[in-house]
Design a protein around this motif. Structure first.
Motif, PDB file in Angstrom:
ATOM      1  N   SER A 230       0.854  -1.187   0.000  1.00  0.00           N
ATOM      2  CA  SER A 230       0.000   0.000   0.000  1.00  0.00           C
ATOM      3  C   SER A 230       0.890   1.236   0.000  1.00  0.00           C
ATOM      4  O   SER A 230       2.102   1.148   0.247  1.00  0.00           O
ATOM      5  CB  SER A 230      -0.907   0.017   1.234  1.00  0.00           C
ATOM      6  OG  SER A 230      -0.130   0.188   2.408  1.00  0.00           O
ATOM      7  N   SER A 231       0.284   2.374  -0.253  1.00  0.00           N
ATOM      8  CA  SER A 231       1.056   3.620  -0.217  1.00  0.00           C
ATOM      9  C   SER A 231       1.537   3.902   1.207  1.00  0.00           C
ATOM     10  O   SER A 231       2.607   4.480   1.406  1.00  0.00           O
ATOM     11  CB  SER A 231       0.208   4.781  -0.736  1.00  0.00           C
ATOM     12  OG  SER A 231      -0.972   4.935   0.035  1.00  0.00           O
TER      13      SER A 231
ATOM     14  N   GLN B 232      14.723  11.926  -1.254  1.00  0.00           N
ATOM     15  CA  GLN B 232      13.862  13.110  -1.363  1.00  0.00           C
ATOM     16  C   GLN B 232      13.041  13.078  -2.654  1.00  0.00           C
ATOM     17  O   GLN B 232      11.845  13.393  -2.646  1.00  0.00           O
ATOM     18  CB  GLN B 232      14.706  14.382  -1.293  1.00  0.00           C
ATOM     19  CG  GLN B 232      15.346  14.606   0.074  1.00  0.00           C
ATOM     20  CD  GLN B 232      16.232  15.834   0.104  1.00  0.00           C
ATOM     21  OE1 GLN B 232      16.315  16.591  -0.859  1.00  0.00           O
ATOM     22  NE2 GLN B 232      16.929  16.031   1.216  1.00  0.00           N
ATOM     23  N   LYS B 233      13.680  12.695  -3.744  1.00  0.00           N
ATOM     24  CA  LYS B 233      12.974  12.611  -5.030  1.00  0.00           C
ATOM     25  C   LYS B 233      11.899  11.525  -4.991  1.00  0.00           C
ATOM     26  O   LYS B 233      10.797  11.707  -5.516  1.00  0.00           O
ATOM     27  CB  LYS B 233      13.966  12.318  -6.161  1.00  0.00           C
ATOM     28  CG  LYS B 233      14.883  13.479  -6.496  1.00  0.00           C
ATOM     29  CD  LYS B 233      15.860  13.091  -7.598  1.00  0.00           C
ATOM     30  CE  LYS B 233      16.808  14.249  -7.915  1.00  0.00           C
ATOM     31  NZ  LYS B 233      17.814  13.873  -8.956  1.00  0.00           N
ATOM     32  N   THR B 234      12.231  10.410  -4.352  1.00  0.00           N
ATOM     33  CA  THR B 234      11.277   9.301  -4.251  1.00  0.00           C
ATOM     34  C   THR B 234      10.043   9.715  -3.461  1.00  0.00           C
ATOM     35  O   THR B 234       8.903   9.415  -3.842  1.00  0.00           O
ATOM     36  CB  THR B 234      11.945   8.084  -3.572  1.00  0.00           C
ATOM     37  OG1 THR B 234      13.095   7.688  -4.331  1.00  0.00           O
ATOM     38  CG2 THR B 234      10.974   6.902  -3.489  1.00  0.00           C
ATOM     39  N   GLU B 235      10.264  10.410  -2.348  1.00  0.00           N
ATOM     40  CA  GLU B 235       9.149  10.870  -1.528  1.00  0.00           C
ATOM     41  C   GLU B 235       8.282  11.863  -2.299  1.00  0.00           C
ATOM     42  O   GLU B 235       7.051  11.844  -2.195  1.00  0.00           O
ATOM     43  CB  GLU B 235       9.680  11.519  -0.250  1.00  0.00           C
ATOM     44  CG  GLU B 235       8.625  11.694   0.824  1.00  0.00           C
ATOM     45  CD  GLU B 235       9.227  11.969   2.190  1.00  0.00           C
ATOM     46  OE1 GLU B 235       8.572  11.649   3.197  1.00  0.00           O
ATOM     47  OE2 GLU B 235      10.353  12.508   2.249  1.00  0.00           O
ATOM     48  N   LEU B 236       8.911  12.708  -3.095  1.00  0.00           N
ATOM     49  CA  LEU B 236       8.179  13.684  -3.912  1.00  0.00           C
ATOM     50  C   LEU B 236       7.338  12.979  -4.976  1.00  0.00           C
ATOM     51  O   LEU B 236       6.159  13.314  -5.178  1.00  0.00           O
ATOM     52  CB  LEU B 236       9.171  14.655  -4.569  1.00  0.00           C
ATOM     53  CG  LEU B 236       8.560  15.776  -5.405  1.00  0.00           C
ATOM     54  CD1 LEU B 236       7.680  16.671  -4.534  1.00  0.00           C
ATOM     55  CD2 LEU B 236       9.667  16.609  -6.067  1.00  0.00           C
TER      56      LEU B 236
ATOM     57  N   ASP C  99       0.698   8.506  -5.537  1.00  0.00           N
ATOM     58  CA  ASP C  99       0.825   7.413  -4.567  1.00  0.00           C
ATOM     59  C   ASP C  99       0.210   6.103  -5.046  1.00  0.00           C
ATOM     60  O   ASP C  99       0.442   5.053  -4.464  1.00  0.00           O
ATOM     61  CB  ASP C  99       0.267   7.815  -3.205  1.00  0.00           C
ATOM     62  CG  ASP C  99      -1.220   8.109  -3.224  1.00  0.00           C
ATOM     63  OD1 ASP C  99      -1.820   8.045  -4.311  1.00  0.00           O
ATOM     64  OD2 ASP C  99      -1.777   8.410  -2.152  1.00  0.00           O
ATOM     65  N   SER C 100      -0.581   6.153  -6.118  1.00  0.00           N
ATOM     66  CA  SER C 100      -1.127   4.900  -6.670  1.00  0.00           C
ATOM     67  C   SER C 100      -0.022   4.054  -7.315  1.00  0.00           C
ATOM     68  O   SER C 100      -0.159   2.844  -7.465  1.00  0.00           O
ATOM     69  CB  SER C 100      -2.225   5.199  -7.693  1.00  0.00           C
ATOM     70  OG  SER C 100      -1.708   5.946  -8.782  1.00  0.00           O
ATOM     71  N   GLY C 101       1.075   4.705  -7.693  1.00  0.00           N
ATOM     72  CA  GLY C 101       2.209   3.966  -8.271  1.00  0.00           C
ATOM     73  C   GLY C 101       3.272   3.663  -7.240  1.00  0.00           C
ATOM     74  O   GLY C 101       4.464   3.581  -7.565  1.00  0.00           O
TER      75      GLY C 101
END
Length: 328
Positions: free
Chosen positions: A230-231, A299-303, A309-311
């Motif tokens: 899940s997200s 940081q890029k991943t969190e952005l 967030d579905s991906g």
């Protein structure tokens, strides 16, 4: 007089609990409630009469001076619990005779520089008890005490896992210990703790992080599909990754001064002893330039996750593979 809540709990026999005033404040609501309940429990039934709860935000016209002069039935003393005080309470307290009264005052969002806070901090007889999140030293002492009290035995790794991952909020910690104690099993394991606690997926996220140190891409992807469902899992994993990145940064800074064995002993959480070889490898491979790149990647991943967030699975898998590549 100002007293830290932890010091207060450690030395209850040193304090006077009747015919005085306690001012209990701080940002830890559970600990504030605990302190108040202890003070109440210390009142002698044959002396303490009716408990009177006053909220000064609601009961603005209450005459505390008059109430405190009214002796209860059978000449028992008064016990007042006062909520939401302000500076105007100081003048009332100065006029009360404490030979027949015990008062506990609690307030939220009381500033340290407020008049009433300073009044209690420097008072010679009244107590100003400050409640914050538990320190590591006191938390360990409290955990040991509560588990012993409940005759609850944990395996060594389960004990350290709980100590590292449980809340530093008093009431939440006490509730978690009670839940584990009621499990009614001898030598509770780290898996049992993980199932019972609110940090149920923590071990899986940590295993996934260490999977990136030396494992194949296929193994990493396979593990991620089982772990990130899940997200919310994705966000929780990124928090774990941030925590371990900080540890790797600290250890990288000290590699030239200490041996790898000492760094592992100092920085690896004790409950993760099964990940010792992976952590050693990570410390050996880590340097500050790699940590800067990984931090930017985090940081890029969190952005990306916030925007889509579905991906969540693909985004986390991309991070894992890039992280693994950097650490090789």
């Amino acid at each position: 007089m100002k007293v830290n809540a932890e010091k207060f709990l450690d030395n209850l026999n040193q304090y006077k609990f009747e015919k005085t005033v306690f001012f209990v404040t701080g940002n830890e609501e559970g600990l504030v409630n605990k302190i108040q309940n202890i003070i109440l429990s210390k009142q002698k039934p044959n002396i303490c009469g009716e408990i009177k709860i006053l909220d000064l935000k609601i009961d603005k016209n209450i005459n505390l001076k008059e109430l405190s002069h009214n002796q209860s039935l059978f000449n028992k003393s008064n016990f007042f619990q006062i909520k939401n005080p302000d500076d105007s309470l100081i003048g009332v307290l100065e006029k009360i005779n404490y030979n027949n009264n015990t008062i506990v005052i609690s307030g939220e969002n009381i500033k340290n520089n407020s008049k009433i806070k300073k009044y209690f901090d420097f008072h010679k007889k009244f107590y100003s008890i400050v409640c914050y999140s538990l320190t590591k030293v006191f938390k360990k002492k409290l955990v040991d005490k509560l588990f012993n009290k409940n005759n609850c035995m944990l395996s060594k790794d389960a004990y350290w896992f709980f100590l590292e991952n449980s809340s530093d909020k008093y009431q939440m910690l006490e509730n978690e210990i009670l839940k584990i104690s009621n499990y009614n099993k001898v030598n509770i394991s780290i898996e049992d703790i993980s199932k019972l606690s609110s940090n149920m997926g923590m071990l899986q996220f940590e295993d996934l992080f260490f999977q990136c140190i030396g494992s194949s891409n296929q193994s990493i992807l396979r593990k991620s599909r089982k772990t990130i469902r899940s997200s919310a899992d994705a966000y929780n994993f990124l928090q774990i990754a941030k925590n371990f990145l900080k540890i790797l940064i600290y250890s990288s800074e000290r590699k030239n001064k200490e041996s790898i064995a000492n760094l592992v002993e100092h920085y690896l959480p004790k409950y993760l002893f099964r990940q010792k070889s992976s952590f050693e490898l990570a410390v050996i491979k880590a340097d500050l330039s790699k940590m800067i790149i990984i931090n930017s990647l985090l940081q890029k991943t969190e952005l990306f996750l916030r925007k889509n967030d579905s991906g969540y699975l693909i985004i986390i898998q991309r991070f894992l593979l890039n992280f693994s590549k950097i650490m090789r």
